[in-house]
Design a protein around this motif. Structure first.
Motif, short mmCIF file in Angstrom:
data_model
loop_
_atom_site.label_atom_id
_atom_site.label_comp_id
_atom_site.label_asym_id
_atom_site.label_seq_id
_atom_site.Cartn_x
_atom_site.Cartn_y
_atom_site.Cartn_z
N THR A 97 -21.45 -30.81 46.57
CA THR A 97 -21.23 -29.37 46.38
C THR A 97 -20.87 -28.69 47.69
O THR A 97 -20.00 -27.81 47.74
CB THR A 97 -22.48 -28.70 45.79
N ARG B 51 -17.31 -26.96 48.63
CA ARG B 51 -17.37 -25.55 48.96
C ARG B 51 -16.64 -25.25 50.26
O ARG B 51 -15.89 -24.26 50.36
CB ARG B 51 -18.84 -25.13 49.07
N GLU C 28 -22.98 -26.80 39.69
CA GLU C 28 -23.88 -26.77 40.84
C GLU C 28 -23.21 -26.10 42.03
O GLU C 28 -23.83 -25.35 42.78
CB GLU C 28 -24.30 -28.19 41.20
N GLN C 29 -21.91 -26.37 42.21
CA GLN C 29 -21.17 -25.76 43.31
C GLN C 29 -21.10 -24.25 43.12
O GLN C 29 -21.29 -23.47 44.06
CB GLN C 29 -19.77 -26.34 43.40
N HIS D 265 -24.32 -22.66 43.94
CA HIS D 265 -24.52 -22.64 45.39
C HIS D 265 -23.76 -21.49 46.03
O HIS D 265 -24.26 -20.77 46.89
CB HIS D 265 -24.07 -23.98 45.99
#
Length: 587
Positions: free
Chosen positions: A91, A95, A187-188, A191
């Motif tokens: 992630t 990102r 999930e990314q 985050h």
């Protein structure tokens, strides 16, 4: 190192000049990028790639040369040290657009698309405890390296095991791969949405909406920008928007608050949440809608403290309020409010219920959704996903021994029939209907399949409603309407010889320079008299019914709005704007 220590503006100019010298940009292209850069919130190189002026690999080679760093291609057949790659979470790699290519002792070689991203380097150092050596590659090459490197072996082995054991088809194996990617993407997104600047921006936006008395927040993506508008007193106002690169994180943050699926961006979704500000709870209804450039979000702000439950304060004229109160005391009958979404119908119904609730009456409502909770009233929220519609809920409510029933909206024949039967069997029923005026409710119900004789037996009162903006008292001044407005007034109110108090707001800080502060309701009250019932039963046209109602003192929405103009509560152009259809009919 001297270059890296300069300010952001100086570096942008240096990079721009170097791109110009290397022949990667023309002077015209550079000027265009420098002009657009503050709005886009992107680095010059990113803007150059997005505009199609420079290819990604060319930009990566240029940055490597400019900052005296090594350039790497990261070709598809290049093998990376997977144990080193996985030191940085996937992630985080996605990102920031980076990947670890190798590890030597306590030094990680980090391929980056943006070698100036200090936050990315600090995040990797904090996560791994290693020192970082930077190399440069294109963002596209880095993302492809991430796709083929992270957990590739374990995913492939798992899928092959399922295939060889006969536990999954090829399609199912592919589905497993897609599910893994969606999970990683979610999930990314989470985050990104947990960044302090994103959380702070969303909080400040909600706070501003409360301070400016906004009823809605619109977050709308464009190709290169984001538009944010607040609806205040029925009109939309633009406010300062964040750069486009923050848009996805902001929408994810809001969707998480509303308990929506953050990975689903193809379908509309609805949710709700609440937050506390100044020791009061604010409810928010959230709606997402996929558009060409991303998801448009609309947040409906429901401030319980702004709910008006006093019938005297809504905007009723004395005679209208007297008629409405008389109908509300009847033991049975159907009362309908009509008007578009956002015209205040639900607020009027809540005020009506609040005025007639007593310990001796069982009042039940069914709404979609329940906007405000009112003490001592039983409120039901429809849920289409489990089959709880207005019609099915209404049947159950009738078994709860109600005295008064409120149905949020009559949307179909089945709901209309149950409402009418309830009114005929000793219940007072209040509901809403979407029509342009009050008299048109008759044709709307008959079009649904309701027999005229049922309407004459059950219908007591129909009221159309709109909201007009109040003049801001802090900046109100005397005003002389334009000749065109006076001509329209003469045609619409020629019978009226009374004095007029023409005013308007010149604009101040309190009203946001709009000249208006708050809104007041205007009403069109259609009483179902004996003569009207006869015309309905005979199948008379809406025009014939309207003419008879006017003989009995029927007042249109436009006439109600003009009464507010006469009292100095609103402006003449606001009255004609809200009641444009009515004014055209009168003309």
């Amino acid at each position: 190192m001297e270059i890296l220590q300069r300010s952001g503006v100086e570096k942008t100019k240096l990079i721009g000049e170097a791109l110009l010298e290397d022949g990667l940009l023309s002077e015209e292209q550079l000027n265009q990028l420098l002009t657009a850069q503050p709005k886009q919130g992107q680095r010059l190189g990113e803007s150059a790639v997005k505009s199609g002026f420079v290819a990604e690999p060319e930009l990566a080679k240029f940055l490597a040369k400019f900052f005296n760093l090594l350039y790497v291609e990261l070709s598809d057949d290049e093998e990376l040290d997977l144990s080193a790659v996985e030191l940085v979470p996937e992630t985080m790699a996605r990102r920031y657009g980076l990947i670890v290519t190798k590890r030597e002792s306590d030094v990680l070689t980090l391929a980056m698309a943006d070698p100036l991203d200090v936050r990315a380097i600090d995040a990797v150092r904090l996560e791994t405890g290693h020192r970082v050596k930077k190399v440069v590659s294109s963002r596209y090459a880095i993302l492809r390296a991430i796709d083929r490197s992270y957990h590739a072996a374990s995913r492939l082995a798992k899928s092959m095991d399922h295939l060889l054991a006969g536990e999954a088809t090829v399609d199912e194996a592919i589905h497993l791969e897609q599910a893994s990617e969606v999970s990683a993407q979610a999930e990314q997104l989470k985050h990104e949405a947990s960044d302090a600047p994103v959380i702070q921006f969303v909080n400040l936006l909600l706070m501003r909406a409360i301070q400016e008395r906004a009823s809605d927040i619109h977050i709308e993506p464009e190709e290169d920008t984001v538009n944010i508008r607040l609806r205040v007193d029925g009109a939309l106002r633009e406010v300062t928007a964040p750069p486009k690169y923050m848009f996805r994180a902001i929408t994810t943050r809001i969707k998480l608050l509303g308990n929506l699926d953050i990975a689903e961006r193809r379908l509309p979704q609805d949710g709700r949440f609440n937050f506390k500000v100044f020791d009061k709870t604010i409810d928010v209804r959230l709606s997402s809608l996929p558009t060409v450039y991303g998801e448009k979000l609309v947040l409906r702000i429901l401030d319980r403290d702004t709910l008006i439950l006093d019938m005297q304060s809504l905007g009723f004229e004395p005679k209208m309020l007297q008629t409405f109160n008389r109908v509300l005391t009847l033991p049975y009958g159907l009362v309908i409010l009509t008007g578009p979404t956002g015209s205040g119908k639900t607020t009027t119904l809540y005020a009506a219920l609040n005025s007639i609730k007593t310990p001796t009456k069982n009042i039940v409502t069914i709404e979609d959704p329940v906007e405000y909770q009112i003490p001592k009233i039983n409120q039901v929220h429809t849920k289409a996903s489990i089959g709880l519609s207005f019609a099915t809920g209404l049947r159950s409510i009738l078994r709860q021994d109600p005295d008064i029933i409120m149905v949020g909206e009559i949307r179909d024949r089945e709901t209309a029939e149950i409402c009418i039967r309830s009114a005929l069997t000793g219940h007072l029923v209040l509901s809403t209907l979407h029509t342009n005026d009050s008299v048109s409710a008759i044709s709307r119900l008959t079009d649904m399949g309701i027999e005229p004789y049922l309407l004459t037996a059950s219908l007591s009162l129909v009221m159309a409603q709109r909201l007009v903006r109040r003049i801001c008292e802090d900046c109100a001044v005397a005003w002389e309407p334009t000749p065109e407005l006076l001509q329209r007034l003469k045609k619409s109110a020629a019978h009226d010889k009374g004095s007029w108090k023409f005013r308007r707001g010149k604009g101040c800080r309190r009203c946001g320079q709009s000249g208006y502060f708050g809104r007041v309701a205007i009403y069109e009250q259609f009483v179902i008299s004996e003569r009207i019932k006869t015309l309905i039963a005979e199948g008379s046209t809406i025009q014939q019914i309207r003419q008879e109602a006017q003989k009995e003192g029927f007042q249109t929405l436009l006439q109600s709005a003009l009464n507010k103009v006469r009292e100095g509560m609103t402006t003449l152009d606001e009255a004609f704007s809200v009641c444009a259809t009515q004014s055209e009919m009168m003309e």
